[in-house]
Write an enzyme that holds these catalytic residues in place. Structure first.
Site, short mmCIF file in Angstrom:
data_model
loop_
_atom_site.label_atom_id
_atom_site.label_comp_id
_atom_site.label_asym_id
_atom_site.label_seq_id
_atom_site.Cartn_x
_atom_site.Cartn_y
_atom_site.Cartn_z
N GLY A 105 0.81 -1.21 0.00
CA GLY A 105 0.00 0.00 0.00
C GLY A 105 0.85 1.26 0.00
N ASP A 106 0.18 2.40 -0.19
CA ASP A 106 0.82 3.71 -0.17
C ASP A 106 1.90 3.88 -1.22
OD1 ASP A 106 -0.82 4.31 2.01
OD2 ASP A 106 0.66 3.58 3.44
N LYS B 291 -0.77 5.51 -5.54
CA LYS B 291 -1.87 5.23 -6.47
C LYS B 291 -2.69 6.48 -6.78
CE LYS B 291 -3.22 2.09 -3.51
NZ LYS B 291 -2.06 2.02 -2.61
N LYS C 142 -1.96 9.67 -6.75
CA LYS C 142 -1.30 10.61 -7.66
C LYS C 142 -1.42 10.15 -9.11
CE LYS C 142 3.00 12.07 -9.55
NZ LYS C 142 4.36 12.58 -9.53
N GLY D 3 -5.82 5.81 2.01
CA GLY D 3 -5.54 7.25 2.03
C GLY D 3 -4.75 7.54 0.77
N HIS D 4 -5.39 8.16 -0.21
CA HIS D 4 -4.75 8.40 -1.50
C HIS D 4 -4.48 9.89 -1.66
CE1 HIS D 4 -6.48 4.38 -3.24
NE2 HIS D 4 -5.72 4.22 -2.19
N THR D 5 -3.20 10.24 -1.76
CA THR D 5 -2.80 11.65 -1.76
C THR D 5 -2.62 12.19 -3.17
OG1 THR D 5 -1.55 11.06 0.22
CG2 THR D 5 -1.19 13.27 -0.67
N ARG E 165 -23.14 -13.21 5.11
CA ARG E 165 -24.47 -12.96 4.54
C ARG E 165 -25.41 -12.25 5.50
NH1 ARG E 165 -24.63 -19.16 3.14
NH2 ARG E 165 -23.77 -19.04 5.22
N GLN F 273 -5.06 -0.22 -1.04
CA GLN F 273 -4.08 -1.10 -0.39
C GLN F 273 -3.07 -1.58 -1.44
OE1 GLN F 273 -7.74 -1.82 0.60
NE2 GLN F 273 -7.12 -0.04 1.74
N THR G 13 -5.32 -7.09 4.62
CA THR G 13 -6.63 -6.47 4.77
C THR G 13 -7.68 -7.54 4.41
OG1 THR G 13 -7.95 -4.50 4.30
CG2 THR G 13 -6.76 -5.49 2.41
N THR H 102 -3.77 7.69 9.27
CA THR H 102 -3.57 7.46 10.70
C THR H 102 -2.37 8.22 11.25
OG1 THR H 102 -2.22 5.54 10.18
CG2 THR H 102 -4.55 5.13 10.58
N SER I 199 7.96 8.55 -11.46
CA SER I 199 7.50 9.67 -10.65
C SER I 199 8.68 10.21 -9.87
CB SER I 199 6.39 9.21 -9.71
OG SER I 199 5.96 10.28 -8.90
P1 GDP Z 1 -1.54 5.75 -2.15
O1 GDP Z 1 -2.25 5.26 -0.94
O2 GDP Z 1 -0.99 4.63 -2.96
O3 GDP Z 1 -2.35 6.71 -2.98
O4 GDP Z 1 -0.27 6.56 -1.60
P2 GDP Z 1 -0.27 7.61 -0.38
O5 GDP Z 1 -0.91 8.86 -0.82
O6 GDP Z 1 -0.76 6.98 0.87
O7 GDP Z 1 1.30 7.78 -0.16
C1 GDP Z 1 2.13 8.25 -1.16
C2 GDP Z 1 2.83 9.52 -0.64
O8 GDP Z 1 3.93 9.82 -1.47
C3 GDP Z 1 1.95 10.75 -0.69
O9 GDP Z 1 2.28 11.61 0.36
C4 GDP Z 1 2.30 11.38 -2.04
O10 GDP Z 1 2.08 12.78 -2.06
C5 GDP Z 1 3.77 11.08 -2.11
N1 GDP Z 1 4.32 10.89 -3.46
C6 GDP Z 1 3.73 10.32 -4.54
N2 GDP Z 1 4.62 10.22 -5.57
C7 GDP Z 1 5.77 10.75 -5.12
C8 GDP Z 1 7.06 10.91 -5.69
O11 GDP Z 1 7.34 10.53 -6.83
N3 GDP Z 1 8.03 11.50 -4.91
C9 GDP Z 1 7.78 11.89 -3.62
N4 GDP Z 1 8.78 12.44 -2.93
N5 GDP Z 1 6.57 11.74 -3.06
C10 GDP Z 1 5.59 11.17 -3.78
P1 IMO Z 2 -3.80 2.67 0.66
O1 IMO Z 2 -4.98 2.48 -0.27
C1 IMO Z 2 -1.17 0.89 3.65
C2 IMO Z 2 -2.95 -2.09 6.32
C3 IMO Z 2 -3.07 -1.74 7.78
C4 IMO Z 2 -2.94 -3.11 8.40
C5 IMO Z 2 -3.69 -4.00 7.42
C6 IMO Z 2 -5.14 -4.30 7.80
O2 IMO Z 2 -3.67 4.06 1.14
O3 IMO Z 2 -2.56 2.12 0.04
P2 IMO Z 2 -7.37 -2.87 7.75
O4 IMO Z 2 -7.73 -1.57 8.42
O5 IMO Z 2 -7.49 -2.84 6.27
O6 IMO Z 2 -8.09 -4.04 8.35
O7 IMO Z 2 -5.81 -3.09 8.10
O8 IMO Z 2 -3.66 -3.32 6.17
N1 IMO Z 2 -3.57 -1.11 5.38
C7 IMO Z 2 -2.88 -0.26 4.62
N2 IMO Z 2 -1.55 -0.02 4.55
N3 IMO Z 2 -2.01 1.53 2.80
C8 IMO Z 2 -3.33 1.28 2.84
O9 IMO Z 2 -4.21 1.80 1.94
C9 IMO Z 2 -3.83 0.38 3.81
N4 IMO Z 2 -5.06 -0.08 4.14
C10 IMO Z 2 -4.89 -1.00 5.10
O10 IMO Z 2 -2.04 -0.88 8.19
O11 IMO Z 2 -1.59 -3.51 8.40
MG MG Z 3 -2.24 5.51 1.16
#
Ligand code: GDP
Ligand code: IMO
Ligand code: MG
Length: 421
Positions: free
Chosen positions: A13-14, A17, A19, A41-43, A144, A223, A238, A300, A410
């Protein structure tokens, strides 16, 4: 016939996606979330603004595209309302452009209590969930007895009461002292009324009709594949299918309608919550990755664990998803490293393997290749031809190891800091 392209995370995750969905949206007519819920949490960053989306698809900032919350998603009316109102305050009105599947399941306040109680009961073996009630809501779905968005149009109050009573007796059985729910229930029912101001749809028809008329759809994963309920690092995962196949189920599209599968990964690796992480770094290098990458949860605020890129895990998730195009994120975070490591294989009981094992909870020694760093600021680069040769060598090495082309690089969080190859 149109196609559904799928964009999903290949790590824990994170990956970034949000962006990239925003960057790709101009090529599509519709963006659809197919699983997960407000655990995501998608930034997105553009024009000096920054947004974190949780349940709303990341296509909402690119004109009048349709954004759809699919049947595979779990929706918390309270958090959804907060999210929509937050965007409204910043001048983004969504009511016309956002549609919600009647078959999406609802997260109730008692699901959150069950999530928290479940974690307490696990003690030292807790999962480290986001506490958003995700697991209990999907549990009710599979058992169900869940509540769906479409139920709001039916005898919702009765269905709610039955579910609540069942949850309360489960909580009592777990020895949990039940808090006064009056306030949160009031907020919940107001949020349910608010939800009704959006268009509820039979999204499988919405999507298939769009495809029939040649429309292009981008499915946005939440995720990452290593958190998939079937193929992730179970039980530290998850509760949904985060992989490509999840988009067929979570939207109601046939497998042959899937077009490109964009697999997105960081130039290194992170994980938040508990669970195994073979390439995790506990030293200064790990700290530096966390610092330079601002690796704190978007929702979080929890610190994310950091380590080198894991090619064994990536090859596995590329296979499971049928990835056709790779996207590498956060390359700039490695700007100051004199050397960069990549885990090419695992050593288990002294034997080297490139195959991802049944469990990664055993002792795994990562086998690393070491590559030279580029020691310059990538964030200002706009063209591939200008990029430093050491960086391009890292990209070429990854492509050779992963056997799929990396089509987007990126180099910063902003929409503009994206190099399409
Ligand atoms: P997602 O959950 O997959 O949408 O990712 P998140 O938003 O949780 O985490 C990605 C973080 O990296 C965010 O704070 C973005 O603003 C940041 N980010 C995305 N692409 C880049 C990059 O190429 N360089 C840097 N430094 N930050 C990035
Ligand atoms: P995005 O979409 C990173 C992780 C939690 C935990 C496990 C189970 O932003 O990439 P849950 O609340 O789903 O039952 O938690 O999954 N987790 C994530 N880690 N990015 C996420 O979403 C996540 N969503 C859940 O930290 O380990
Ligand atoms: Mg995220």
């Amino acid at each position: 016939m149109g196609k559904v392209d799928v964009l999903l995370g290949l790590q824990w995750g994170d990956e970034g996606k949000g962006k990239i969905v925003d960057v790709l949206t101009p090529n599509y007519d519709m963006v659809a979330r197919f699983q997960g819920g407000p655990n995501a949490g998608h930034t997105l960053e553009f024009a000096g603004e920054k947004y974190v989306l949780r349940s709303i698809p990341s296509g909402i900032f690119q004109g009048d595209k349709v954004n759809l919350i699919g049947n595979g998603v779990v929706l918390d009316p309270i958090l959804f309302r907060e999210e929509v109102e937050g965007l409204l305050k910043c001048g983004h009105k969504l009511t016309e452009r956002l549609v919600i599947s009647r078959k999406a399941h609802l997260i109730l306040p008692t699901h959150r209590l069950l999530d928290a109680a479940g974690e307490v009961a696990l003690g030292a073996t807790k999962i480290g969930t986001t506490g958003k009630g995700i697991g209990p809501t999907y549990t009710d779905k599979v058992a169900r007895r869940g509540l769906r968005v479409g139920d709001i149009e039916l005898d919702f109050q009765e269905r709610y009461s039955r579910a609540k009573q069942r949850h309360l007796s489960m909580l009592r059985g777990m020895g949990v002292e039940i808090p006064d729910l009056t306030e949160v229930e009031k907020t919940f029912f107001e949020a349910v009324e608010y939800l009704r101001t959006f268009r509820f749809v039979d999204s499988e028809f919405e999507i298939n009709n769009a495809l029939r008329t040649g429309k292009k759809i981008l499915a946005e994963g939440a995720q990452g594949s290593m958190l998939d309920i079937d193929f992730g690092s179970y039980p530290f995962v998850t509760s949904s299918n985060t992989i490509c196949a999840g988009s067929c189920i979570g939207l109601g599209v046939a497998p042959h309608q899937i077009g490109d599968v964009y697999g997105i990964f960081k130039a290194y690796c992170t994980r938040v919550g508990e669970g195994p992480f073979p390439t995790e770094l506990f030293d200064e290098t790990g700290k530096l990755l966390a610092e330079r990458g601002h690796e704190f949860g978007s929702v979080t605020g929890r610190p994310r664990r950091c380590g080198w890129i894991d090619l064994v895990a990536l090859r596995y998730t590329i296979m499971i998803n049928g990835v056709t195009k790779l996207i590498m994120m956060k390359s700039d975070v490695l700007d100051t490293f004199s050397t960069i490591k990549a885990c090419r294989a695992y050593k288990i009981d002294g034997i080297e393997t490139r195959n991802f094992p049944y469990s990664i909870e055993q002792t795994i020694e990562p086998v690393y290749d070491t590559l030279p760093g580029w020691n310059c600021d990538l964030t200002a680069y706009e063209r591939e031809s200008d990029l430093p040769k050491e960086f391009l060598a890292y990209v070429a090495y990854l492509e050779q190891e992963l056997e799929v082309p990396i089509t987007v690089l990126s180099v910063g969080p902003d929409r503009k800091q994206t190099i399409v190859r």
